[in-house]
Design an enzyme around this catalytic site. Structure first.
Site, PDB file in Angstrom:
ATOM      1  N   ASP A 144      28.999  30.288 110.872  1.00 17.91           N
ATOM      2  CA  ASP A 144      30.348  29.855 110.521  1.00 17.91           C
ATOM      3  C   ASP A 144      31.356  30.886 111.056  1.00 17.91           C
ATOM      4  O   ASP A 144      31.357  32.041 110.612  1.00 17.91           O
ATOM      5  CB  ASP A 144      30.440  29.753 108.990  1.00 17.91           C
ATOM      6  CG  ASP A 144      31.757  29.177 108.532  1.00 17.91           C
ATOM      7  OD1 ASP A 144      32.698  29.090 109.353  1.00 17.91           O
ATOM      8  OD2 ASP A 144      31.856  28.829 107.343  1.00 17.91           O
TER       9      ASP A 144
ATOM     10  N   CYS B 139      29.926  19.810 109.630  1.00 14.86           N
ATOM     11  CA  CYS B 139      29.952  21.206 109.165  1.00 14.86           C
ATOM     12  C   CYS B 139      30.673  21.239 107.815  1.00 14.86           C
ATOM     13  O   CYS B 139      30.864  20.185 107.193  1.00 14.86           O
ATOM     14  CB  CYS B 139      30.602  22.127 110.198  1.00 14.86           C
ATOM     15  SG  CYS B 139      32.339  21.780 110.534  1.00 14.86           S
TER      16      CYS B 139
ATOM     17  N   ASN C 108      35.012  20.785 108.913  1.00 14.83           N
ATOM     18  CA  ASN C 108      35.368  19.901 110.047  1.00 14.83           C
ATOM     19  C   ASN C 108      36.596  20.400 110.800  1.00 14.83           C
ATOM     20  O   ASN C 108      37.415  19.604 111.299  1.00 14.83           O
ATOM     21  CB  ASN C 108      35.576  18.450 109.572  1.00 14.83           C
ATOM     22  CG  ASN C 108      35.612  17.422 110.710  1.00 14.83           C
ATOM     23  OD1 ASN C 108      36.244  16.384 110.573  1.00 14.83           O
ATOM     24  ND2 ASN C 108      34.981  17.697 111.827  1.00 14.83           N
TER      25      ASN C 108
ATOM     26  N   CYS D 207      36.107  23.775 112.608  1.00 13.18           N
ATOM     27  CA  CYS D 207      35.617  24.777 113.579  1.00 13.18           C
ATOM     28  C   CYS D 207      34.387  24.277 114.333  1.00 13.18           C
ATOM     29  O   CYS D 207      34.478  23.885 115.497  1.00 13.18           O
ATOM     30  CB  CYS D 207      35.301  26.103 112.882  1.00 13.18           C
ATOM     31  SG  CYS D 207      36.739  26.893 112.120  1.00 13.18           S
ATOM     32  N   ARG D 208      33.224  24.303 113.705  1.00 14.88           N
ATOM     33  CA  ARG D 208      31.982  24.042 114.435  1.00 14.88           C
ATOM     34  C   ARG D 208      31.802  22.584 114.833  1.00 14.88           C
ATOM     35  O   ARG D 208      31.516  22.288 116.000  1.00 14.88           O
ATOM     36  CB  ARG D 208      30.777  24.493 113.585  1.00 14.88           C
ATOM     37  CG  ARG D 208      30.693  25.983 113.405  1.00 14.88           C
ATOM     38  CD  ARG D 208      29.747  26.365 112.293  1.00 14.88           C
ATOM     39  NE  ARG D 208      30.265  25.956 110.984  1.00 14.88           N
ATOM     40  CZ  ARG D 208      29.631  26.086 109.836  1.00 14.88           C
ATOM     41  NH1 ARG D 208      28.409  26.612 109.838  1.00 14.88           N
ATOM     42  NH2 ARG D 208      30.190  25.724 108.715  1.00 14.88           N
ATOM     43  N   SER D 209      31.924  21.663 113.865  1.00 11.24           N
ATOM     44  CA  SER D 209      31.652  20.254 114.222  1.00 11.24           C
ATOM     45  C   SER D 209      32.689  19.678 115.192  1.00 11.24           C
ATOM     46  O   SER D 209      32.305  18.873 116.055  1.00 11.24           O
ATOM     47  CB  SER D 209      31.474  19.380 112.976  1.00 11.24           C
ATOM     48  OG  SER D 209      32.614  19.346 112.173  1.00 11.24           O
TER      49      SER D 209
END
Ligand code: 4NP
Length: 144
Positions: free
Chosen positions: A117, A7, A10, A12-14
């Site tokens: 995001d 993401c 690195n 939050c999402r990934s």
């Protein structure tokens, strides 16, 4: 099988996708390597965002030991599948890839849509987690 979640930051999402898939493959006894990285380097060395840690913990996944790293060229050779959380991340990875083989390893994490995001919207962490969990289960069936 080696899978890298990517993401922007690195944090939050990934890290969520990394932690969720890692737990699922462990439970299923699969010998897969799962990791994550960010396009940007702003958060390198830091743990995930506290809101990402909290939502994962609520669902029984501990991502607090993860540390952010920036995506680098060496990741193209080290991972079979490099999964981008949104189209902007996908474009960055495709621009950085120097060979057709490297480009072939890169795709969107979701089939044909983006993981939103959540960095500037607290309310997005829950739906992002659900999206990530559902897709990680699908990915195990698709890739195993
Ligand atoms: P992520 O969210 O890409 O899901 O980790 C973000 C984290 C940090 C920033 C942007 C997005 N940032 O601009 O610092």
């Amino acid at each position: 099988m080696k899978i890298l979640m990517v993401c922007l930051g690195n944090i939050c999402r990934s890290p969520l996708a990394h932690g969720v898939l890692q737990q699922l493959v462990h439970r299923k006894g699969l010998d897969w390597t799962v990791d994550s990285a960010g396009i940007g380097g702003w958060h390198v060395g830091n743990p995930p965002d506290h809101r990402a840690i909290a939502i994962a913990r609520r669902y029984g996944v501990d991502i607090s030991e993860q540390r952010a790293q920036q995506f680098s060229d060496s990741h193209f050779d080290a991972f079979d599948h490099i999964l981008a959380m949104d189209r902007r991340n996908l474009r960055s990875l495709m621009t950085q890839a120097k060979t057709a083989d490297h480009r072939a390893r890169v795709q969107l994490f979701l089939d044909d849509s983006e993981v939103p995001d959540p960095y500037y919207d607290n309310d997005l962490f829950e739906p992002v987690y659900r999206l990530v969990l559902q897709r990680c289960n699908e990915l195990i069936d698709i890739l195993k």
